[in-house]
Scaffold this motif. Structure first.
Motif, PDB file in Angstrom:
ATOM      1  N   GLU A   1      -2.540  -5.550   8.303  1.00 31.41           N
ATOM      2  CA  GLU A   1      -3.985  -5.506   8.536  1.00 31.41           C
ATOM      3  C   GLU A   1      -4.539  -4.122   8.229  1.00 31.41           C
ATOM      4  OE1 GLU A   1      -5.404  -6.842  12.310  1.00 31.41           O
ATOM      5  OE2 GLU A   1      -4.232  -8.690  12.258  1.00 31.41           O
ATOM      6  N   ILE A   2      -3.838  -3.094   8.715  1.00 33.10           N
ATOM      7  CA  ILE A   2      -4.272  -1.724   8.469  1.00 33.10           C
ATOM      8  C   ILE A   2      -4.207  -1.401   6.972  1.00 33.10           C
ATOM      9  CG2 ILE A   2      -3.682   0.712   8.851  1.00 33.10           C
ATOM     10  CD1 ILE A   2      -2.629  -0.164  11.646  1.00 33.10           C
ATOM     11  N   ALA A   3      -3.106  -1.812   6.331  1.00 36.00           N
ATOM     12  CA  ALA A   3      -2.910  -1.514   4.911  1.00 36.00           C
ATOM     13  C   ALA A   3      -3.996  -2.131   4.043  1.00 36.00           C
ATOM     14  CB  ALA A   3      -1.535  -2.023   4.463  1.00 36.00           C
ATOM     15  N   ARG A   4      -4.559  -3.252   4.493  1.00 35.38           N
ATOM     16  CA  ARG A   4      -5.571  -3.962   3.706  1.00 35.38           C
ATOM     17  C   ARG A   4      -7.001  -3.629   4.134  1.00 35.38           C
ATOM     18  NH1 ARG A   4      -2.215  -9.595   4.464  1.00 35.38           N
ATOM     19  NH2 ARG A   4      -0.666  -9.226   2.829  1.00 35.38           N
ATOM     20  N   ASN A   5      -7.130  -2.800   5.153  1.00 39.85           N
ATOM     21  CA  ASN A   5      -8.451  -2.485   5.698  1.00 39.85           C
ATOM     22  C   ASN A   5      -9.018  -1.234   5.023  1.00 39.85           C
ATOM     23  OD1 ASN A   5     -10.731  -1.938   7.162  1.00 39.85           O
ATOM     24  ND2 ASN A   5      -9.691  -1.725   9.138  1.00 39.85           N
ATOM     25  N   PRO A   6     -10.015  -1.384   4.150  1.00 37.29           N
ATOM     26  CA  PRO A   6     -10.563  -0.210   3.438  1.00 37.29           C
ATOM     27  C   PRO A   6     -11.300   0.749   4.361  1.00 37.29           C
ATOM     28  CG  PRO A   6     -11.920  -2.156   3.027  1.00 37.29           C
ATOM     29  CD  PRO A   6     -10.708  -2.633   3.789  1.00 37.29           C
ATOM     30  N   ASP A   7     -11.630   0.298   5.570  1.00 35.99           N
ATOM     31  CA  ASP A   7     -12.391   1.141   6.499  1.00 35.99           C
ATOM     32  C   ASP A   7     -11.506   1.823   7.546  1.00 35.99           C
ATOM     33  OD1 ASP A   7     -14.854   0.430   5.300  1.00 35.99           O
ATOM     34  OD2 ASP A   7     -14.880  -1.445   6.444  1.00 35.99           O
ATOM     35  N   PHE A   8     -10.186   1.596   7.472  1.00 30.56           N
ATOM     36  CA  PHE A   8      -9.313   2.221   8.468  1.00 30.56           C
ATOM     37  C   PHE A   8      -9.356   3.734   8.311  1.00 30.56           C
ATOM     38  CE2 PHE A   8      -5.257   3.777  10.149  1.00 30.56           C
ATOM     39  CZ  PHE A   8      -5.245   3.162  11.393  1.00 30.56           C
ATOM     40  N   ASN A   9      -9.542   4.437   9.434  1.00 29.54           N
ATOM     41  CA  ASN A   9      -9.713   5.893   9.390  1.00 29.54           C
ATOM     42  C   ASN A   9      -8.350   6.587   9.541  1.00 29.54           C
ATOM     43  OD1 ASN A   9     -10.450   8.601   9.763  1.00 29.54           O
ATOM     44  ND2 ASN A   9     -12.391   8.019  10.707  1.00 29.54           N
TER      45      ASN A   9
ATOM     46  N   ASN B   1       0.848  -1.190   0.000  1.00 25.99           N
ATOM     47  CA  ASN B   1       0.000   0.000   0.000  1.00 25.99           C
ATOM     48  C   ASN B   1       0.887   1.246   0.000  1.00 25.99           C
ATOM     49  OD1 ASN B   1      -1.751   2.144   0.640  1.00 25.99           O
ATOM     50  ND2 ASN B   1      -3.079   0.845   1.883  1.00 25.99           N
ATOM     51  N   ARG B   2       1.229   1.720  -1.197  1.00 28.32           N
ATOM     52  CA  ARG B   2       2.126   2.874  -1.319  1.00 28.32           C
ATOM     53  C   ARG B   2       1.551   4.120  -0.641  1.00 28.32           C
ATOM     54  NH1 ARG B   2       3.752   0.425  -6.267  1.00 28.32           N
ATOM     55  NH2 ARG B   2       6.003   0.592  -6.655  1.00 28.32           N
ATOM     56  N   LYS B   3       0.218   4.282  -0.698  1.00 31.26           N
ATOM     57  CA  LYS B   3      -0.397   5.468  -0.098  1.00 31.26           C
ATOM     58  C   LYS B   3      -0.201   5.471   1.416  1.00 31.26           C
ATOM     59  CE  LYS B   3      -3.946   6.488  -3.567  1.00 31.26           C
ATOM     60  NZ  LYS B   3      -5.398   6.624  -3.822  1.00 31.26           N
ATOM     61  N   MET B   4      -0.330   4.309   2.036  1.00 27.92           N
ATOM     62  CA  MET B   4      -0.125   4.238   3.482  1.00 27.92           C
ATOM     63  C   MET B   4       1.332   4.518   3.831  1.00 27.92           C
ATOM     64  SD  MET B   4      -0.909   1.224   6.244  1.00 27.92           S
ATOM     65  CE  MET B   4      -0.138   1.303   7.876  1.00 27.92           C
ATOM     66  N   PHE B   5       2.252   4.032   2.983  1.00 23.62           N
ATOM     67  CA  PHE B   5       3.669   4.325   3.220  1.00 23.62           C
ATOM     68  C   PHE B   5       3.912   5.830   3.208  1.00 23.62           C
ATOM     69  CE2 PHE B   5       7.710   5.531   1.295  1.00 23.62           C
ATOM     70  CZ  PHE B   5       8.594   5.068   2.273  1.00 23.62           C
ATOM     71  N   SER B   6       3.363   6.522   2.223  1.00 23.42           N
ATOM     72  CA  SER B   6       3.536   7.979   2.126  1.00 23.42           C
ATOM     73  C   SER B   6       2.891   8.667   3.322  1.00 23.42           C
ATOM     74  CB  SER B   6       2.925   8.496   0.820  1.00 23.42           C
ATOM     75  OG  SER B   6       3.587   7.928  -0.292  1.00 23.42           O
ATOM     76  N   TRP B   7       1.732   8.197   3.721  1.00 20.60           N
ATOM     77  CA  TRP B   7       1.012   8.756   4.881  1.00 20.60           C
ATOM     78  C   TRP B   7       1.848   8.612   6.148  1.00 20.60           C
ATOM     79  CZ3 TRP B   7      -0.977   5.994   9.186  1.00 20.60           C
ATOM     80  CH2 TRP B   7      -1.880   6.703  10.005  1.00 20.60           C
ATOM     81  N   LEU B   8       2.405   7.422   6.374  1.00 17.44           N
ATOM     82  CA  LEU B   8       3.219   7.183   7.565  1.00 17.44           C
ATOM     83  C   LEU B   8       4.504   8.006   7.525  1.00 17.44           C
ATOM     84  CD1 LEU B   8       3.363   5.453  10.181  1.00 17.44           C
ATOM     85  CD2 LEU B   8       4.647   3.764   8.851  1.00 17.44           C
TER      86      LEU B   8
ATOM     87  N   PHE C   1       4.642  -8.864  15.320  1.00 19.10           N
ATOM     88  CA  PHE C   1       3.288  -8.411  15.634  1.00 19.10           C
ATOM     89  C   PHE C   1       3.011  -7.064  14.966  1.00 19.10           C
ATOM     90  CE2 PHE C   1       0.190  -6.224  18.346  1.00 19.10           C
ATOM     91  CZ  PHE C   1      -0.793  -7.198  18.486  1.00 19.10           C
ATOM     92  N   VAL C   2       3.966  -6.138  15.066  1.00 22.96           N
ATOM     93  CA  VAL C   2       3.804  -4.806  14.457  1.00 22.96           C
ATOM     94  C   VAL C   2       3.663  -4.937  12.941  1.00 22.96           C
ATOM     95  CG1 VAL C   2       4.958  -2.600  14.005  1.00 22.96           C
ATOM     96  CG2 VAL C   2       4.962  -3.558  16.317  1.00 22.96           C
ATOM     97  N   THR C   3       4.483  -5.809  12.336  1.00 21.46           N
ATOM     98  CA  THR C   3       4.400  -6.016  10.891  1.00 21.46           C
ATOM     99  C   THR C   3       3.037  -6.568  10.484  1.00 21.46           C
ATOM    100  OG1 THR C   3       6.784  -6.453  10.798  1.00 21.46           O
ATOM    101  CG2 THR C   3       5.473  -7.145   8.898  1.00 21.46           C
ATOM    102  N   ASP C   4       2.560  -7.563  11.221  1.00 20.22           N
ATOM    103  CA  ASP C   4       1.245  -8.155  10.913  1.00 20.22           C
ATOM    104  C   ASP C   4       0.128  -7.120  11.041  1.00 20.22           C
ATOM    105  OD1 ASP C   4       2.418 -10.583  10.422  1.00 20.22           O
ATOM    106  OD2 ASP C   4       1.973 -11.440  12.388  1.00 20.22           O
ATOM    107  N   LYS C   5       0.190  -6.301  12.098  1.00 19.32           N
ATOM    108  CA  LYS C   5      -0.832  -5.274  12.301  1.00 19.32           C
ATOM    109  C   LYS C   5      -0.756  -4.196  11.213  1.00 19.32           C
ATOM    110  CE  LYS C   5      -3.127  -6.777  15.729  1.00 19.32           C
ATOM    111  NZ  LYS C   5      -4.568  -7.101  15.544  1.00 19.32           N
ATOM    112  N   MET C   6       0.460  -3.878  10.800  1.00 22.51           N
ATOM    113  CA  MET C   6       0.633  -2.908   9.718  1.00 22.51           C
ATOM    114  C   MET C   6      -0.059  -3.399   8.457  1.00 22.51           C
ATOM    115  SD  MET C   6       4.182  -1.819   7.809  1.00 22.51           S
ATOM    116  CE  MET C   6       4.264  -3.422   6.965  1.00 22.51           C
TER     117      MET C   6
END
Length: 369
Positions: A255-263, A189-196, A248-253
């Motif tokens: 999950e967030i990257a694949r979650n279309p509803d994450f705010n 998820n390139r957009k999440m990478f840029s956001w972070l 754990f952090v990687t797995d959660k990351m």
């Protein structure tokens, strides 16, 4: 489940194939955009010119190289999972490597090596100094040299690509945990990478964490920003089940990257508000150890302090903003460092998986108005 059952189950998750391909063929795939080496990754890999030269030397001497691992996407394009630095070096030497802006990277000039000292100042092409250019025969030898390519087919479990990426790039790799995560995030998820990445440049955040140049180079600021996002509202019971916090952090990351509803907007708001509060009240000392006897902050940045203070305030930031004038952050931090349970939990030998399930709830309670 018996061992053999586990082996049978897991082995079906990864479907692979392998080819022996010439460097010329791989070059054509790259120029035709049929293999993605993710130019964004170049910022995380730190091979020196001599290390790059030694790779070219190995090819010229016929020394076998480790296989290249790629993952076949649904569109048929190959994502490079392992071997990015090797391919990048070859493409840079040949003068075809592109950066994130799709501009050509400065071609590689080779250095002197132990076995081929005459490589010094040699280039693939050198119109201004033909004596220091590779001959036609040398170029053909490079192009015809073969590499083993292991392909994770598109039928494989999606997560297997990232697990393999981590496994292959851990060990002798110079990458930090967060640099590995960043590479995985760019693929997912390139957009999440840029956001972070933008969050990690927040002024309040930067003023509070005060990292060394080396820590920043290894993306520790993004590591901390991601940890804040992952753990800010996470149920502490879930953290208890984590055997390895980094995994754990990687797995959660993911999950967030694949979650279309994450705010993302809401989390960015919480992040910026938290570090604005801390920067305005404490500043650069907020994640240092507070000496109760000497009544002052000492030492450098402590991850355990970040976990208790930042996550505690992040959890309660809206309530804190409502009573900001009457809420004394410094007094709460002093109480934290006077808490025997906190001190015991952060002592020598305490792993993050043992520490966090206790100090994260402690921080949430302590910084509740």
């Amino acid at each position: 489940m018996a061992l053999q059952d586990e082996i049978d189950l897991r082995s079906t998750e990864v479907k692979s194939d392998s080819y022996s391909m010439s460097i010329g063929e791989l070059t054509n795939l790259y120029q035709d955009k049929e293999i993605d080496i993710h130019p964004e990754f170049q910022r995380f890999y730190r091979w020196s010119p001599l290390q790059k030269t030694k790779l070219i030397e190995s090819i010229l001497l016929g020394i076998p190289l480790p296989p290249i691992f790629v993952s076949q996407r649904k569109d048929g394009v190959w994502d490079v999972v392992d071997g990015l630095q090797r391919l990048s070096t070859i493409f840079q030497f040949m003068g075809i490597l592109l950066n994130e802006e799709k501009k050509k990277v400065e071609p590689l000039t080779l250095e002197e090596t132990k076995y081929l000292p005459s490589l010094i100042n040699k280039k693939w092409d050198n119109p201004e100094d033909p004596e220091n250019a590779f001959t036609a025969a040398q170029k053909l030898f490079i192009k015809r040299s073969k590499l083993d390519v292991k392909i994770i087919l598109k039928e494989s479990d999606e997560k297997s690509k990232y697990e393999l990426f981590q496994r292959l790039n851990t060990g002798g790799s110079p990458l930090s945990d967060q640099e590995l995560r960043n590479c995985i995030l760019i693929m997912e998820n390139r957009k999440m990478f840029s956001w972070l990445s933008e969050l990690s440049k927040d002024e309040g955040f930067e003023q509070c964490i005060v990292l060394t140049d080396r820590a920043k180079e290894e993306q520790y600021d993004m590591d901390l920003a991601l940890r804040f996002i992952v753990f800010r509202t996470l149920d502490a019971e879930e953290v208890k089940r984590a055997k390895d916090i980094n995994e754990f952090v990687t797995d959660k990351m993911l999950e967030i990257a694949r979650n279309p509803d994450f705010n993302f907007d809401q989390e960015a708001k919480a992040f910026k508000a938290t570090f604005s509060i801390l920067n305005e009240t404490i500043g650069a000392d907020c994640f240092h150890r507070y000496d109760v006897q000497k009544q002052r902050f000492l030492g450098g940045f402590l991850l355990s302090a970040f976990e208790a203070v930042a996550l505690g305030i992040g959890y309660n930031y809206e309530a804190i903003l409502d009573v900001k004038k009457s809420f004394d952050i410094l007094e709460r931090i002093k109480k934290l460092w006077g808490n025997k349970d906190f001190i015991r939990r952060i002592g020598s030998g305490k792993t993050a998986s043992l520490r966090m399930p206790r100090i994260v709830p402690l921080g949430r309670d302590l910084f509740q108005p």
